[in-house]
Enzyme design. Structure first.
Site, PDB file in Angstrom:
ATOM      1  N   ARG A  85      34.353  52.201  29.998  1.00 21.81           N
ATOM      2  CA  ARG A  85      33.327  52.332  30.829  1.00 21.81           C
ATOM      3  C   ARG A  85      32.110  53.142  29.898  1.00 21.81           C
ATOM      4  O   ARG A  85      30.869  52.684  30.041  1.00 21.81           O
ATOM      5  CB  ARG A  85      33.388  53.199  32.062  1.00 21.81           C
ATOM      6  CG  ARG A  85      32.291  53.717  32.634  1.00 21.81           C
ATOM      7  CD  ARG A  85      32.563  54.141  34.122  1.00 21.81           C
ATOM      8  NE  ARG A  85      31.360  54.488  34.785  1.00 21.81           N
ATOM      9  CZ  ARG A  85      30.838  55.458  34.843  1.00 21.81           C
ATOM     10  NH1 ARG A  85      30.834  56.545  34.343  1.00 21.81           N
ATOM     11  NH2 ARG A  85      29.579  55.641  35.581  1.00 21.81           N
ATOM     12  N   GLU A 127      43.213  41.601  43.788  1.00 22.82           N
ATOM     13  CA  GLU A 127      43.594  41.243  42.311  1.00 22.82           C
ATOM     14  C   GLU A 127      44.886  40.556  42.041  1.00 22.82           C
ATOM     15  O   GLU A 127      44.935  40.018  41.112  1.00 22.82           O
ATOM     16  CB  GLU A 127      43.828  42.644  41.779  1.00 22.82           C
ATOM     17  CG  GLU A 127      42.205  43.542  41.634  1.00 22.82           C
ATOM     18  CD  GLU A 127      42.140  44.207  42.987  1.00 22.82           C
ATOM     19  OE1 GLU A 127      42.855  44.051  43.692  1.00 22.82           O
ATOM     20  OE2 GLU A 127      40.817  44.654  43.313  1.00 22.82           O
TER      21      GLU A 127
END
Lengths: 279, 312
Positions: B167, B58
């Site tokens: 989510r 990342e």
């Protein structure tokens, strides 16, 4: 431009480093001096750049990942005509254009803000990838320190560069052998750095980072290499050019006092005069 | 009234990327081996040549995005909030925000509603982390239609933006026919003068249900949707404080450093009124179904109703 001319320029770059760090009363002379020959070659021979048009989208890019060595880069940029050499005297001062670490928003010729170690190679990968995506032929160069290569992100970026076959990317690792806490070999060795870069998918060449023939040869090979990124392992001397700074850990991040400043200027000026005499 | 959509904002985000990419060829998308989860996979399918998977790296992804941005691209780089805002915090600060590069940092699976993955992946700190960085805009859209608009606005805005995605599938409440998204402008969804509920993200839907329930008991709660946590719509918050006298904030985030503290901070300086913060109370989460966890941690209609009544 012949080697003597390059050596003279490098000498003037080093004089600028000493001037800037002395004026700032702080900064990083050791790594600036070890990389001065590389800065000189890049900005006077290698890079396709125009100081009058520093934002040209088709220019070659340079990322100084070891951002603390900006006195060397600033001195080179001033010599190349990006801004007046007078600016070097206000390095690190309040309101100055030349910040303690490179600021792309404020300084002409700086392609990326940097200073936090380990981040520059990722940015250079992004630039090289952009060239590929846009079918442009500019090249991207990133200068890293050997101590800096202890950062994990460097290896994330190295993997990415090889995976994406970024043959427009050239990494130079300035291996001057010293970091703040001591010799790199004692703090946390990065060796064998050449084999590591090879294993990560780079074409690698190890050179004497103060020898302009070898520097030229390495960059030429980098240009010729297809399908993979190129890494130049430059073996250098930290503090190069100033006798009492050479190979001394303490000169990583310290400014000379008045007496040391005078001595450093004397040595570099003598070298410059000798080179002029040789011409 | 338009059709109500029940969809996770990550899904809406993936669709929105395709929409902005259609009209803006500078838009490029990066992920770190979570494309199927962050829903950048939707974009990847539509625009494979403009999608870059950086692998599980990342910090590298954020740096690559910065480099792409210096060359004129508009990178959206996505991972779980824990990693894009958390792990790569310093890269976001130094390589993106300091040089004010045009990079959009995307944090999916934010908050407790990650559910079963548990504490390591339930990022309740991302808003705090991103909010504290100069030059950073922080967006937390509340439903499908808001996410579509937010992604478009982020692409049109020049500079660093953090976009928070959830989510869990949630029901939409906005009407796309007359919906207007403007960075930095809060939206009053219900009028009322007894108290104001200021909510963000997934909590907005719960706040609306709470307001409806309170209304049935003749309590008129104003509901403000703060989709932009930074820059905060201070005028709207101060106006609400003046007109209703009490504030309850609701967020799926730590009560430290998030919406609640942003609101309390503005009011402390401009118009002090009591502020009660609903959020994650300085603790880690744990595994469990998302809907159950939201109830346990109090990001729920019932807890909002209860808290509002306590404040009156």
């Amino acid at each position: 431009m012949n080697n003597t001319q390059l050596k003279k320029l490098a000498c003037r770059v080093r004089l600028g480093v000493i001037e800037a760090v002395y004026s700032a009363k702080s900064g990083h002379p050791g790594g600036s001096l070890s990389a001065s020959d590389i800065f000189t070659y890049l900005y006077f021979k290698e890079l396709n750049i125009d100081p009058k048009n520093p934002k040209n989208p088709d220019r070659d890019r340079f990322v100084l990942s070891k951002g603390h060595c900006c006195p060397g880069l600033y001195s080179t940029l001033a010599l190349r005509g990006y801004f007046p050499a007078e600016e070097l005297k206000s390095l690190r001062h309040v309101g100055a254009m030349l910040q303690g670490h490179p600021d792309m928003k404020g300084t002409p010729g700086i392609d990326m803000s940097s200073g936090s170690l380990g981040q520059g190679l990722s940015v250079a990968c992004g630039m090289a990838l952009a060239a590929k995506l846009d079918n442009k032929d500019y090249r991207v160069y990133a200068l890293l320190g050997d101590g800096e290569s202890e950062e994990g992100q460097v290896w994330e970026a190295a993997m990415f560069a090889a995976h994406h076959k970024l043959d427009n990317l050239c990494v130079i690792i300035d291996c001057n052998g010293l970091q703040i806490d001591g010799p790199v070999a004692q703090v946390c060795s990065i060796e064998p750095i050449d084999k590591k870069m090879e294993a990560f998918g780079f074409e690698v060449m190890t050179i004497d980072g103060h020898n302009f023939d070898e520097i030229a040869d390495a960059f030429e090979n980098a240009r010729k290499t297809e399908g993979k990124p190129f890494a130049i392992i430059a073996r250098t001397t930290k503090g190069k050019g100033v006798s009492f700074m050479e190979n001394q850990v303490g000169w990583h991040g310290a400014a000379p006092n008045a007496e040391q400043y005078a001595q450093a200027v004397k040595e570099l000026t003598a070298e410059l005069e000798e080179l002029e005499g040789a011409e | 009234m338009s059709v109500t959509v029940k969809k996770a904002t990550r899904e809406s985000f993936g669709e929105a990327l395709c929409e902005v990419a259609k009209v803006n060829d500078k838009v490029i998308v990066l992920d770190a081996d979570l494309a199927a989860a962050t829903k950048t996979s939707i974009f990847k399918k539509a625009y494979p040549d403009r999608f870059i998977d950086c692998g599980i790296a990342e910090c590298d992804m954020v740096g690559i995005s910065a480099g792409l941005a210096t060359c004129g691209k508009i990178p959206f780089c996505a991972s779980f909030a824990m990693f894009s805002a958390g792990r790569a915090f310093e890269q976001v600060r130094n390589s993106v925000a300091y040089p004010k590069l045009n990079v959009k940092i995307v944090g999916s699976h934010a908050g407790i509603s990650v559910g079963e993955d548990g504490a390591t992946h339930q990022c309740n700190e991302d808003i705090a982390l991103m909010r504290v960085i100069p030059n950073m805009v922080v967006l937390n859209p509340a439903d499908h239609y808001e996410m579509l608009a937010a992604v478009k606005a982020a692409a049109d805005y020049y500079g660093p933006v953090y976009i928070r995605l959830g989510r869990l599938a949630i029901e939409s409440f906005n009407d796309p026919e007359n919906y207007n998204f403007e960075i930095g402008k809060g939206i009053t969804l219900r009028d009322g003068n007894d108290i104001t509920i200021v909510a963000t993200g997934l909590a907005v839907g719960e706040a609306l249900k709470a307001a409806d329930e309170l209304k049935a008991e003749s309590i008129n709660a104003r509901v403000i949707n703060i989709h932009t946590i930074k820059p905060l719509d201070e005028d709207l918050i101060v106006k609400a404080a003046k007109e209703t006298g009490k504030i309850v904030t609701v967020e799926e985030h730590s009560i430290i450093g998030g919406l609640g503290e942003a609101v309390a901070s503005v009011l402390a300086e401009k118009y002090p009124v009591p502020v009660k913060k609903i959020g994650i109370n300085d603790r880690f989460g744990y595994s469990g179904p998302a809907t159950e966890l939201l109830k346990i941690f109090g990001i729920s209609k019932d807890n909002i109703v209860k808290t509002v009544k306590e404040q009156l």
